[in-house]
Design an enzyme around this catalytic site. Structure first.
Site, PDB file in Angstrom:
ATOM      1  N   THR A  12      -4.699  79.178 179.598  1.00 16.58           N
ATOM      2  CA  THR A  12      -6.020  78.998 180.194  1.00 16.58           C
ATOM      3  C   THR A  12      -6.399  77.525 180.114  1.00 16.58           C
ATOM      4  OG1 THR A  12      -6.650  81.213 179.445  1.00 16.58           O
ATOM      5  CG2 THR A  12      -8.437  79.743 180.065  1.00 16.58           C
ATOM      6  N   THR A  17      -7.080  80.620 184.583  1.00 20.54           N
ATOM      7  CA  THR A  17      -6.018  81.096 183.693  1.00 20.54           C
ATOM      8  C   THR A  17      -4.879  81.762 184.445  1.00 20.54           C
ATOM      9  OG1 THR A  17      -5.607  82.474 181.726  1.00 20.54           O
ATOM     10  CG2 THR A  17      -7.137  83.349 183.366  1.00 20.54           C
ATOM     11  N   GLY A  57      -8.333  79.509 175.281  1.00 23.07           N
ATOM     12  CA  GLY A  57      -7.919  80.036 173.988  1.00 23.07           C
ATOM     13  C   GLY A  57      -8.045  81.532 173.838  1.00 23.07           C
ATOM     14  N   GLY A  58      -8.013  82.308 174.933  1.00 22.63           N
ATOM     15  CA  GLY A  58      -8.043  83.759 174.805  1.00 22.63           C
ATOM     16  C   GLY A  58      -9.307  84.239 174.111  1.00 22.63           C
TER      17      GLY A  58
END
Length: 522
Positions: free
Chosen positions: A340, A358, A421-422
């Site tokens: 992302t 992303t 970063g999810g």
């Protein structure tokens, strides 16, 4: 115990100007956006140019074959807007093609039950319908002032030159070498002899560059024919053909049917401030939940201390518990790096864009479309392969993303923020918003202040440079693991933000990002 040096201090200056600023994970893309602003472009014009440039300079993080979301602030309207361009599962996808293997958990981000051959994780079978180009395109159609063709030319030029493989690029490619080697076209783009990254010797001055000429051709066609070329034109037809030739279910009809949306954002009242986020299928609603918890749990003082960080942990834990049980994103572990990128833009008039895009996993599906030169997403992995769950795999279904671009405002202070970063994105956006709104920190102080990560599960990950009293207060309530912010891997999210205050515009990026920077227009 970490073996990293404990004596190093890293600081990044904040770009401050009366003109526009772009804060991005790659300085080359930020510079391109700043030039667009200097030439009189709107914040959305700069966002278009940066979006496509990021797909070239960080192709493993995002690109035209990905998806995302954007928050836009229009100064002339004094009003926010949300643009949603998440991925969808292909209409021809058959859940029976993803049988459970009975061999434990999947090998990537989410601890779903493992599927035979990880067909939902990597390879063409994991490719979902991309939304990024349509989302960027409709945003430009609504608010852009400069010609679409001009805004894509810098990305075309970057791709023609090829990506310079420096130490950081080589590190990231090396982390995925084994899986990239399984796709002939991915190996041809990123590897030498299918075994290691393309990189010069460590003492060499000669540059090594990836051959991205095929991607350059694709971007040039998109520049000339417009954003729907990826969905209705020859580029889309070729991309779908490549996916199907490699065994995936993405069809040209899926691309024809795709439409991004301009939405009314979710506007959150938080103490004496407001925060605006995308309304659904992102982490926006969960940010609203976390902020409500924080408002009830602590009263801001002079600095964020024990009470504030305990409240961050409690509010985030509760918000994630509700998210994972009720929004269909259950059991996500974040045990592997998400692919992302986030960038934020402000122009001289105060218009803003916060953009998160992303491919999902690092290097997405680890498959390259040979006809287009594009690295493809693995959005199918967002769905639980086990039937009967809130987020079970099914055809023609929208993906629930962790992206959380946000616009915050308090008094004469307004900012656009987000992160990559999810699942770590939401805690970063939550804390940075609190630093700026609750404690009136400067942007520089907020980005240098240590944070925690509480993104589901029982354990708090705490920056070891937090005050000992803060860490002890967290340990009194929860299991705590301490670590430092490092270049790789990231224990925390990688944010970027711009802010307007007192007639000045400013921007900042994650201090440990070796490529990230905020660039002011000349």
């Amino acid at each position: 115990m970490s073996s990293f040096s404990r004596s190093q201090i890293v600081r990044k200056p904040v770009a401050v100007t009366r003109g526009g600023v772009v804060a991005a994970q790659h300085v080359q893309a930020a510079e391109i956006g700043a030039r667009v602003l200097h030439e009189g472009g709107d914040a959305v014009d700069a966002a278009v140019a940066v979006s496509f440039a990021m797909g070239v300079v960080e192709p493993w993080m995002s690109g035209p074959a990905g998806g995302g979301a954007m928050m836009v602030w229009r100064a002339d309207e004094a009003k926010p807007h949300a643009v949603f361009y998440g991925m969808r599962s292909p209409s021809g996808l058959d859940p029976r093609d993803f049988p459970l293997s009975g061999q434990g958990q999947a090998s990537d981000l989410f601890p779903w039950k493992a599927v035979v051959d990880d067909r939902n994780v990597h390879g063409a079978t994991a490719v979902a319908v991309p939304g990024l180009v349509d989302g960027i395109g409709i945003a430009h159609g609504r608010w852009g002032r400069m010609p679409w063709r001009e805004l894509l030319q810098p990305a075309v030029a970057l791709a023609k030159r090829g990506l310079h493989v420096d130490w950081y690029a080589a590190l990231l490619i090396a982390s995925a070498t084994r899986i990239l080697a399984k796709d002939r076209d991915a190996a041809a783009l990123f590897l030498e002899d299918g075994q290691w990254p393309t990189i010069a010797g460590w003492t060499a001055l000669a540059e090594k560059r990836l051959d991205m000429s095929r991607m350059a051709d694709t971007l040039a066609v998109l520049a000339e024919r417009g954003h729907r070329e990826l969905y209705d034109g020859e580029i889309g037809e070729a991309l779908a053909g490549d996916v199907q030739a490699k065994g995936g279910s993405l069809a040209f009809a899926d691309l024809n049917a795709y439409r991004a949306e301009i939405q009314t954002p979710l506007s959150i009242s938080y103490r004496d401030a407001q925060v605006h986020v995308p309304p659904a299928l992102t982490a926006g609603p969960t940010l609203a939940d976390a902020l409500a918890g924080m408002e009830a749990l602590f009263e801001p003082g002079g600095r964020p201390e024990e009470g504030a960080f305990a409240a961050y942990a409690d509010a985030l834990s509760a918000a994630y518990e509700r998210r994972l049980s009720g929004m269909g994103d259950e059991n996500e572990s974040g045990k592997a790096p998400a692919s992302t990128t986030h960038f934020s833009v402000i122009d001289r008039h105060g218009n803003m864009a916060a953009v998160t895009q992303t491919l999902l996993s690092s290097f997405g599906s680890r498959v390259v479309s040979p006809s287009t030169g594009l690295l493809l997403n693995n959005g199918v992995m967002w769905f639980d392969p086990e039937p009967g769950k809130p987020n079970s795999l099914a055809p023609d279904k929208r993906c629930l993303m962790n992206v959380c671009p946000a616009i915050g405002e308090k008094g004469d202070r307004r900012f656009a923020v987000g992160a990559s970063g999810g699942r770590k994105i939401l805690p970063a956006v939550t804390q940075l918003s609190s630093f700026l709104l609750d404690f009136d920190m400067s942007l520089e102080d907020a980005f240098h202040h240590p944070r925690i990560d509480m993104s589901g599960g029982a354990t708090v990950i705490a920056d070891e440079t937090l005050a000992p009293s803060v860490i002890e207060a967290l340990r009194a309530q929860r299991e705590v693991v301490t670590t430092r912010r490092t270049v790789f891997p990231y224990a925390f999210a990688c944010p970027a933000a711009v802010m307007r205050e007192g007639g000045l515009n400013m921007g900042a990026t994650e201090i440990m990002s070796p490529w990230g920077d905020a660039v002011a227009e000349a």
